[in-house]
Design a protein around this motif. Structure first.
Motif, PDB file in Angstrom:
ATOM      1  N   GLU A 366      39.569  57.820  33.116  1.00 55.85           N
ATOM      2  CA  GLU A 366      39.697  59.270  32.966  1.00 55.85           C
ATOM      3  C   GLU A 366      38.737  59.737  31.877  1.00 55.85           C
ATOM      4  N   ASP A 367      37.872  60.682  32.216  1.00 56.64           N
ATOM      5  CA  ASP A 367      36.869  61.195  31.280  1.00 56.64           C
ATOM      6  C   ASP A 367      37.263  62.562  30.761  1.00 56.64           C
ATOM      7  N   ASN A 368      37.020  62.754  29.479  1.00 58.33           N
ATOM      8  CA  ASN A 368      37.151  64.066  28.837  1.00 58.33           C
ATOM      9  C   ASN A 368      35.917  64.261  27.957  1.00 58.33           C
ATOM     10  N   ILE A 369      34.779  64.433  28.616  1.00 60.17           N
ATOM     11  CA  ILE A 369      33.485  64.466  27.932  1.00 60.17           C
ATOM     12  C   ILE A 369      32.989  65.911  27.879  1.00 60.17           C
ATOM     13  N   LYS A 370      32.568  66.342  26.697  1.00 57.89           N
ATOM     14  CA  LYS A 370      32.070  67.703  26.480  1.00 57.89           C
ATOM     15  C   LYS A 370      30.582  67.650  26.165  1.00 57.89           C
ATOM     16  N   ARG A 371      29.880  68.657  26.656  1.00 60.38           N
ATOM     17  CA  ARG A 371      28.441  68.801  26.405  1.00 60.38           C
ATOM     18  C   ARG A 371      28.209  70.132  25.719  1.00 60.38           C
ATOM     19  N   THR A 372      27.970  70.082  24.408  1.00 59.15           N
ATOM     20  CA  THR A 372      27.773  71.284  23.604  1.00 59.15           C
ATOM     21  C   THR A 372      26.399  71.230  22.945  1.00 59.15           C
ATOM     22  N   ASP A 373      26.104  72.230  22.103  1.00 63.01           N
ATOM     23  CA  ASP A 373      24.822  72.259  21.401  1.00 63.01           C
ATOM     24  C   ASP A 373      24.652  71.055  20.479  1.00 63.01           C
ATOM     25  N   ASN A 374      25.766  70.479  20.046  1.00 58.46           N
ATOM     26  CA  ASN A 374      25.693  69.325  19.141  1.00 58.46           C
ATOM     27  C   ASN A 374      25.534  68.007  19.875  1.00 58.46           C
ATOM     28  N   GLY A 375      25.550  68.022  21.195  1.00 61.03           N
ATOM     29  CA  GLY A 375      25.347  66.793  21.951  1.00 61.03           C
ATOM     30  C   GLY A 375      26.545  66.459  22.827  1.00 61.03           C
ATOM     31  N   VAL A 376      26.584  65.193  23.265  1.00 62.13           N
ATOM     32  CA  VAL A 376      27.640  64.702  24.153  1.00 62.13           C
ATOM     33  C   VAL A 376      28.706  64.028  23.302  1.00 62.13           C
ATOM     34  N   SER A 377      29.934  64.441  23.481  1.00 65.90           N
ATOM     35  CA  SER A 377      31.052  63.851  22.744  1.00 65.90           C
ATOM     36  C   SER A 377      32.296  63.962  23.622  1.00 65.90           C
ATOM     37  N   GLY A 378      33.366  63.289  23.184  1.00 65.46           N
ATOM     38  CA  GLY A 378      34.606  63.334  23.934  1.00 65.46           C
ATOM     39  C   GLY A 378      35.282  61.986  23.955  1.00 65.46           C
ATOM     40  N   SER A 379      35.914  61.662  25.065  1.00 66.21           N
ATOM     41  CA  SER A 379      36.666  60.411  25.162  1.00 66.21           C
ATOM     42  C   SER A 379      36.649  59.901  26.585  1.00 66.21           C
ATOM     43  N   ARG A 380      36.845  58.611  26.713  1.00 70.66           N
ATOM     44  CA  ARG A 380      36.988  57.945  28.011  1.00 70.66           C
ATOM     45  C   ARG A 380      38.176  57.005  27.909  1.00 70.66           C
ATOM     46  N   THR A 381      39.118  57.155  28.835  1.00 68.99           N
ATOM     47  CA  THR A 381      40.368  56.393  28.795  1.00 68.99           C
ATOM     48  C   THR A 381      40.414  55.421  29.966  1.00 68.99           C
ATOM     49  N   TYR A 382      40.771  54.166  29.670  1.00 61.44           N
ATOM     50  CA  TYR A 382      40.954  53.120  30.676  1.00 61.44           C
ATOM     51  C   TYR A 382      42.447  52.774  30.718  1.00 61.44           C
TER      52      TYR A 382
END
Length: 607
Positions: A366-382
């Motif tokens: 399950e991905d919860n990845i955000k793409r903002t002006d500061n770059g790619v961040s977030g989380s990935r759950t297995y």
């Protein structure tokens, strides 16, 4: 008394007649190619404006806000009124009848909403086009100078007045490190619109678009070489280098529509007094821009630990079991969540060590990845589903997540503590688990053989019929088949490469099936992301290549080492090149997506 009553009645009627409202000013009919203005007018001071989508039209400008306040004195009494206007400049591109939805804003604490309007777009006939051109030329002559006989010349735009540049946050990153690339337009003259002709290829990088969800262009002023410019950030992205060495960021090509002042020619007549900037009219000039190429020196990662996950950035990890006590044959879940900023999309999936008596299913991601002006961040759950087949006390060893931190230039290790779980006896459960019972159970447990006491002969004859011999032969054949199947399955379990190949085939089929869902209009980024994962994942598992070391050079060297036929090597490398080019090259996006999907399908089938 009658006079007071009349005054109160007049005040009540006046207050009741004035209400806050938002109206729409738009033409009912336009022609294809026309530019027109749509205005939303509020009879009060307004804020928090939200415009409609304008589906079917091209938005050139807006919303531009203007306010007007007026005061009047009647019989010595002062009254004040305010209005706010939000304007859009639109272009009609297709025939048909299109509906502009309602807009909304806040005025005096109340939420106002306009009505929907319909605009009919028709195609002009040839006679109408000629008449329109003649009227436009006549208006231009009258607007510039009704007495001038010589044509006017527009002032030129030079490279110091209008230019574009590319900047990166780090020109000397590590392999896999996230860098931010920004494309800017510097201008000293007004700009009405821009259009990107060609996106840069950026070969050797994994690219993520950070401007996909951006509605407004970021604008600010900046001083360069003593000259002040208005800066427009037209595109922003995140790049992750997939190989070390000197890599080149290609240029971006675009066209801008700039507004310049028309310069009048001096004729020596009295009308030269109008040769003043106040009388010069603005006209739109299309001007091509090209950003410069940038060289990025990518440093290789230092000596990689054996359990390196391929993650480069700043991360945290947490996880564990959802239950600490269950019954045998009941399911429980083990979850790991990796959070932070960096190349989350390219991290090698974790492989915790589970007890051998646990039945383990493939993890759900399950991905919860955000793409903002500061770059790619977030989380990935297995998340793994586990089913213990025997009773006892079990320990899931601690999990170590190793990543490279570019800020400290060192590898960091994060640990999820060991987990204890008590499995109680359930229905049809074998005896308590012992460390000596190092065996992996199948879906059905083996029951004990129970004694049945003394046997008594039923028939004294020492012979049997044909059914008995057939049954005996079938039992013997079934026993031989079971032994052969057991040995075959045991050998298959020991064949790690074969298991990885089967898993690669299943995952590639899932990725291709998911990518086929994005073949329609839009969803281009999601389509290419799934195609990339399908191709690179299949190559990694097919030739036992770590995902963190996967690039074109590694694949080419591995194909040569495995003595793959030259024609097949050329086809594989061509597919990788075509996918990379189609992702960033201009053209018909839907046709390119179908061609890329077909090539990827044939390549994976051949592998």
């Amino acid at each position: 008394m009658k006079r007071i009553t009349a005054i109160l009645t007049l005040l009540l009627l006046t207050c009741g007649a004035w209400t806050q409202e938002m109206t729409v000013q738009a033409p009912k009919q336009v022609y294809v190619g026309d530019n027109f203005t749509v205005r939303f007018v509020v009879n009060d001071k307004a804020s928090d404006f939200r415009g409609p989508s304008f589906q079917g039209f091209r938005v050139y400008n807006g919303p531009s806000q203007s306010s007007q306040t007026s005061m009047s004195f009647i019989n010595g009494q002062m009254s004040r009124s305010s209005s706010t206007t939000f304007s859009y400049t639109l272009g009609a591109t297709d025939e048909g009848t299109f509906t502009i939805g309602p807009a909304s804003c806040t005025a005096d604490g109340k939420r106002l909403e306009s009505k929907s309007v319909s605009i009919k777009v028709e195609k002009m006939t040839q006679a109408q086009q000629q008449q329109r051109q003649q009227q436009q030329q006549q208006r231009q002559r009258q607007a510039y100078d009704p007495w001038a006989q010589q044509p006017q010349e527009a002032s030129t735009v030079d490279e110091k007045t209008l230019f574009a540049r590319t900047s990166v946050s780090n020109a000397n990153p590590y392999q896999g490190e996230q860098i931010i690339i920004t494309y800017k337009v510097y201008s000293q003259i007004p700009i009405r619109q821009y259009a990107i002709d060609k996106l840069p290829g950026n070969r050797g990088f994994w690219a993520e678009d950070l401007s996909a969800n951006q509605r407004d262009i970021k604008q600010y002023t900046e001083t360069l070489d003593g000259r002040q410019y208005m800066v427009f950030e037209i595109r922003k992205g995140a790049l992750f280098a997939q190989e070390s060495g000197r890599l080149t960021i290609e240029s971006l090509d675009l066209n801008v529509l700039a507004m310049v002042r028309a310069q009048r020619r001096r004729t020596g007549s009295i009308w030269d007094i109008f040769d003043d900037p106040f009388f010069n009219m603005a006209q739109a000039v299309e001007y091509p821009l090209h950003t410069q190429k940038l060289a990025v020196n990518v440093k290789p990662l230092p000596n990689r630990p054996d359990d390196f996950s391929g993650a480069v950035g700043s991360f945290s990890v947490k996880g564990g079991l959802n239950l600490d006590r269950v019954k045998a044959n009941e399911a429980l879940t083990y979850r790991l969540t990796v959070s932070g900023s960096g190349n989350l999309m390219l991290v090698t999936p974790p492989t915790p060590q589970f007890p051998s008596s646990f039945e383990v299913y493939d993890p759900q991601i399950e991905d919860n990845i955000k793409r903002t002006d500061n770059g790619v961040s977030g989380s990935r759950t297995y998340e793994w589903v586990l089913i213990p087949r025997t009773q006892g006390n079990f320990t899931i060893p601690a999990y170590r997540f190793v990543y490279f931190d570019p800020t400290t230039q060192q590898y960091s290790t994060l640990t999820v503590d060991a987990q204890q779980v008590q499995v109680d006896k359930g229905a049809n459960t074998t005896s308590a688990y012992s460390p000596k019972d190092d065996v992996r159970l199948l879906n059905q447990d083996i029951n004990y053989i129970h004694p049945i006491g003394k046997l008594k002969p039923i028939h004294t004859e020492d012979h049997a019929g044909l059914p008995f011999y057939l049954a005996a032969i079938l039992i013997i054949l079934a026993a031989i088949g079971a032994v052969i199947y057991g040995r075959h399955r045991q050998a298959a379990r020991q064949d790690i490469a074969g298991l990885r190949l089967k898993r690669a085939t299943r995952m590639a089929q899932k990725r291709l099936k998911k990518a086929s869902a994005f073949l329609g209009p839009g969803n281009t980024d999601r389509f290419y992301e799934e195609i990339y994962k399908a191709i690179w994942g299949c190559l990694a598992d097919k030739y036992n290549i770590e995902l963190s070391q996967l690039n074109r050079d590694t694949v080419s060297a591995c194909l040569a080492d495995k003595q793959v036929a030259d024609t097949q090597q050329q086809r594989i490398m061509k597919v990788l090149q075509d996918v990379d080019i189609a992702r960033f090259a201009p053209g018909d996006a839907e046709t390119q997506k179908q061609a890329v999907y077909t090539e990827a399908l044939l390549m994976i089938a051949e592998l």
